[in-house]
Design an enzyme around this catalytic site. Structure first.
Site, PDB file in Angstrom:
ATOM      1  N   VAL A 163      14.064  62.619   7.524  1.00 38.40           N
ATOM      2  CA  VAL A 163      15.455  62.652   7.984  1.00 38.40           C
ATOM      3  C   VAL A 163      15.558  62.133   9.423  1.00 38.40           C
ATOM      4  CG1 VAL A 163      17.466  64.131   8.417  1.00 38.40           C
ATOM      5  CG2 VAL A 163      15.996  64.580   6.433  1.00 38.40           C
TER       6      VAL A 163
ATOM      7  N   VAL B 268      10.379  64.497  18.934  1.00 37.31           N
ATOM      8  CA  VAL B 268       9.211  65.379  19.003  1.00 37.31           C
ATOM      9  C   VAL B 268       8.526  65.386  17.646  1.00 37.31           C
ATOM     10  CG1 VAL B 268       8.415  67.739  19.395  1.00 37.31           C
ATOM     11  CG2 VAL B 268      10.326  66.828  20.735  1.00 37.31           C
TER      12      VAL B 268
ATOM     13  N   LYS C 270      18.728  74.882   6.726  1.00 38.80           N
ATOM     14  CA  LYS C 270      19.463  75.918   5.985  1.00 38.80           C
ATOM     15  C   LYS C 270      18.796  77.290   6.059  1.00 38.80           C
ATOM     16  CE  LYS C 270      16.771  73.427   3.002  1.00 38.80           C
ATOM     17  NZ  LYS C 270      16.561  72.197   2.321  1.00 38.80           N
TER      18      LYS C 270
ATOM     19  N   GLU D 207      26.346  70.363   9.406  1.00 42.36           N
ATOM     20  CA  GLU D 207      26.851  69.740   8.180  1.00 42.36           C
ATOM     21  C   GLU D 207      25.725  69.414   7.202  1.00 42.36           C
ATOM     22  OE1 GLU D 207      30.333  68.913   7.247  1.00 42.36           O
ATOM     23  OE2 GLU D 207      29.012  69.035   5.517  1.00 42.36           O
TER      24      GLU D 207
ATOM     25  N   VAL E 209      23.817  71.957   4.056  1.00 47.89           N
ATOM     26  CA  VAL E 209      24.209  72.242   2.665  1.00 47.89           C
ATOM     27  C   VAL E 209      24.602  70.942   1.966  1.00 47.89           C
ATOM     28  CG1 VAL E 209      25.739  73.557   1.146  1.00 47.89           C
ATOM     29  CG2 VAL E 209      25.106  74.496   3.381  1.00 47.89           C
TER      30      VAL E 209
ATOM     31  N   GLY F 169       9.430  63.304  -4.320  1.00 49.27           N
ATOM     32  CA  GLY F 169       9.796  63.754  -2.975  1.00 49.27           C
ATOM     33  C   GLY F 169      11.078  64.573  -2.917  1.00 49.27           C
TER      34      GLY F 169
ATOM     35  N   GLU G 274      10.944  70.899  -2.004  1.00 43.86           N
ATOM     36  CA  GLU G 274      10.512  71.413  -0.706  1.00 43.86           C
ATOM     37  C   GLU G 274       8.992  71.431  -0.672  1.00 43.86           C
ATOM     38  OE1 GLU G 274      12.816  72.594   1.802  1.00 43.86           O
ATOM     39  OE2 GLU G 274      14.081  71.491   0.428  1.00 43.86           O
TER      40      GLU G 274
ATOM     41  N   ASP H 257      16.247  78.124  -1.959  1.00 42.04           N
ATOM     42  CA  ASP H 257      16.892  77.049  -1.210  1.00 42.04           C
ATOM     43  C   ASP H 257      18.408  77.061  -1.477  1.00 42.04           C
ATOM     44  OD1 ASP H 257      16.714  74.217   0.139  1.00 42.04           O
ATOM     45  OD2 ASP H 257      17.750  73.870  -1.760  1.00 42.04           O
TER      46      ASP H 257
ATOM     47  N   LYS I 219      21.723  78.016   1.148  1.00 37.39           N
ATOM     48  CA  LYS I 219      22.920  77.181   1.301  1.00 37.39           C
ATOM     49  C   LYS I 219      24.180  77.969   0.927  1.00 37.39           C
ATOM     50  CE  LYS I 219      20.134  73.078   0.244  1.00 37.39           C
ATOM     51  NZ  LYS I 219      19.594  72.279  -0.864  1.00 37.39           N
TER      52      LYS I 219
HETATM   53  N1  HSE Z   1      14.699  70.616  -1.897  1.00 42.07           N
HETATM   54  C1  HSE Z   1      16.092  70.439  -1.685  1.00 42.07           C
HETATM   55  C2  HSE Z   1      16.696  70.024  -3.030  1.00 42.07           C
HETATM   56  C3  HSE Z   1      16.319  69.388  -0.637  1.00 42.07           C
HETATM   57  O1  HSE Z   1      15.947  69.834  -3.989  1.00 42.07           O
HETATM   58  O2  HSE Z   1      17.896  69.930  -3.128  1.00 42.07           O
HETATM   59  C4  HSE Z   1      17.636  69.470   0.079  1.00 42.07           C
HETATM   60  O3  HSE Z   1      17.875  70.687   0.695  1.00 42.07           O
END
Ligand code: HSE
Length: 421
Positions: free
Chosen positions: A11, A40, A99, A121, A124, A179, A182, A193, A197
């Site tokens: 990101v 960093v 999150k 923003e 979520v 990819g 998580e 996850d 959110k």
């Molecule tokens: N692992 C999360 C997903 C990535 O699969 O939606 C975004 O938060």
């Protein structure tokens, strides 16, 4: 305006790239030149496709006076909390995609931030501007419900299971290779996850200060081919839904695999995509769809926060200037949730078993809506029974499942899913 990026991964790289690629547009829209000046990283030797200063010394960066906005993309909870707290103490603006940090500390951070801009923003549904939607776009509404597919990994897995009959572990492996998942996929498939959110959305909609431990969270790990068969046969699809609902007795917050009628809009959201349906008392149902993960989509949300900061736009971080209107709203106890249920039982196929099960159900206020036994799931002297219920109370269903677990004719851990009509 000068930006520091704390964590230059998928990101972070995209944030820097898009700030440079769309610099003219962004400057025209924000009225400022926005420049990434330092990033960093943990490992300076790793090759990255960015051309600004990189360092592994986070403390030297967060104490810099020449930075206007700090973008936190480190992940984790306690370490970023410490770092972000330090930055806020210095009254410097923060933007985060984290999150988990917000699921635990959003109220502490909002208090610390005060008038200092704090954007989240990207936390979520990645590229879908859902925070802005709830906080700004729908701010006139009393929110009745939010239903979201906000974990792309689970949606990808469930779509493959429903469509192609894929097996859970194989398709999870594929999601990891692509990819989507998580670092620890339990966060995805266990529902955590999505729960993180949901808690953020619940603060904006209802001012509810709950933590992950307080709400109902179930993952998709136990869904098998029998559930897929039943769903297809009865006109449902299976989605991991994050649900926030205002009821007469309190606000329901829950994340679980859900049977959703195939003709619902949200049932048609497939693959890794995210979608959120929000019902407001004035606007009615609205729905938002888009990429919930991925470098560029998440960076799009991060940069929209930076642009807001450059423009001097400031909304109360969690959507309320005072808590007056929402102070009465309470989180509904998990046991008090009322909904329809699906129950799958693997049993010995002999006289009296069905009668015993239906007796236990009726003695515990569970009214059966439909029932299925099919030779497709006969297995020697065993078979699988499928039930759906009329509206029932979560505690009653759990109690019946506990009683069933102790019956000698039950041959596998009973399994239950909730149904959204
Ligand atoms: N692992 C999360 C997903 C990535 O699969 O939606 C975004 O938060």
């Amino acid at each position: 305006m000068r930006v520091a990026i704390l964590g230059v991964g998928t990101v972070g790289e995209q944030v820097a790239k898009i700030l440079i690629q769309n610099a003219e547009l962004i400057s025209a829209r924000s009225g400022k030149n926005i420049t990434p000046v330092v990033g960093v990283v943990r490992n300076l030797n790793k090759k990255r496709d960015v051309n600004f200063e990189l360092t592994d010394d986070i403390n030297s960066v967060i104490s810099r006076d020449d930075i206007d906005v700090f973008v936190e993309l480190m992940g984790g909870v306690d370490e970023p909390y410490k770092i972000v707290s330090e930055i806020l103490k210095r009254k410097k603006a923060v933007v985060t995609a984290n999150k988990a940090l917000l699921a635990y500390y959003r109220y502490e951070l909002a208090n610390m931030a005060g008038e200092t801009p704090f954007g989240f923003e990207a936390s979520v549904a990645g590229g879908i501007p859902i925070i802005k939607t709830l906080r700004e776009g729908l701010s006139a509404n009393d929110i009745q419900s939010i239903k979201g597919i906000i974990n792309g990994t689970c949606n990808y897995i469930l779509t493959s299971m429903m469509r192609d009959g894929a097996n859970f572990s194989d398709v999870l492996k594929k999601a990891q290779d692509l990819g989507y998942a998580e670092a620890d996929p339990t966060f995805d498939v266990g529902g955590f996850d999505a729960a993180h959110k949901l808690l953020i959305l619940a603060s904006l909609a209802y001012g509810i200060n709950a933590r992950p431990e307080d709400i109902l969270i179930e993952g998709i790990e136990r869904i098998n081919d029998a559930d897929i068969y039943f769903a297809n046969d009865f006109g449902y699809t299976i989605k991991l839904l994050a649900i926030a609902k205002k009821t007469a007795n309190g606000v329901e917050l829950r994340v679980h695999p859900t049977l959703v009628p195939k003709d619902h809009m949200i049932a048609k959201v497939d693959g890794v995509m995210n979608a959120v349906s929000i019902v407001g008392n004035a606007v009615g149902e609205t729905m938002y769809y888009g990429a919930g993960a991925g470098g560029a989509a998440t960076a799009s949300a991060v940069i929209s926060d930076i642009i807001d900061i450059a423009r001097g736009i400031s909304s109360p971080m969690l959507g309320y200037k005072t808590q007056n209107a929402v102070s009465e709203l309470k989180l509904l106890d998990k046991d008090e949730i009322l909904t329809h249920y699906y129950i799958r039982l693997k049993v010995e196929d002999r006289l009296g078993v069905l009668a015993c099960i239906t007796n236990l159900m009726s003695q515990n206020s569970i009214s059966i809506d439909s029932f299925l036994q099919t030779p497709n799931f006969d297995d020697g002297d065993m078979t699988t029974l499928f039930f759906t219920t009329h509206t029932s109370r979560e505690a009653d269903v759990k109690h019946v499942l506990a009683l069933l677990r102790d019956q000698e004719f039950i041959k596998d851990e009973p399994f239950m899913m909730r149904i959204e009509q």
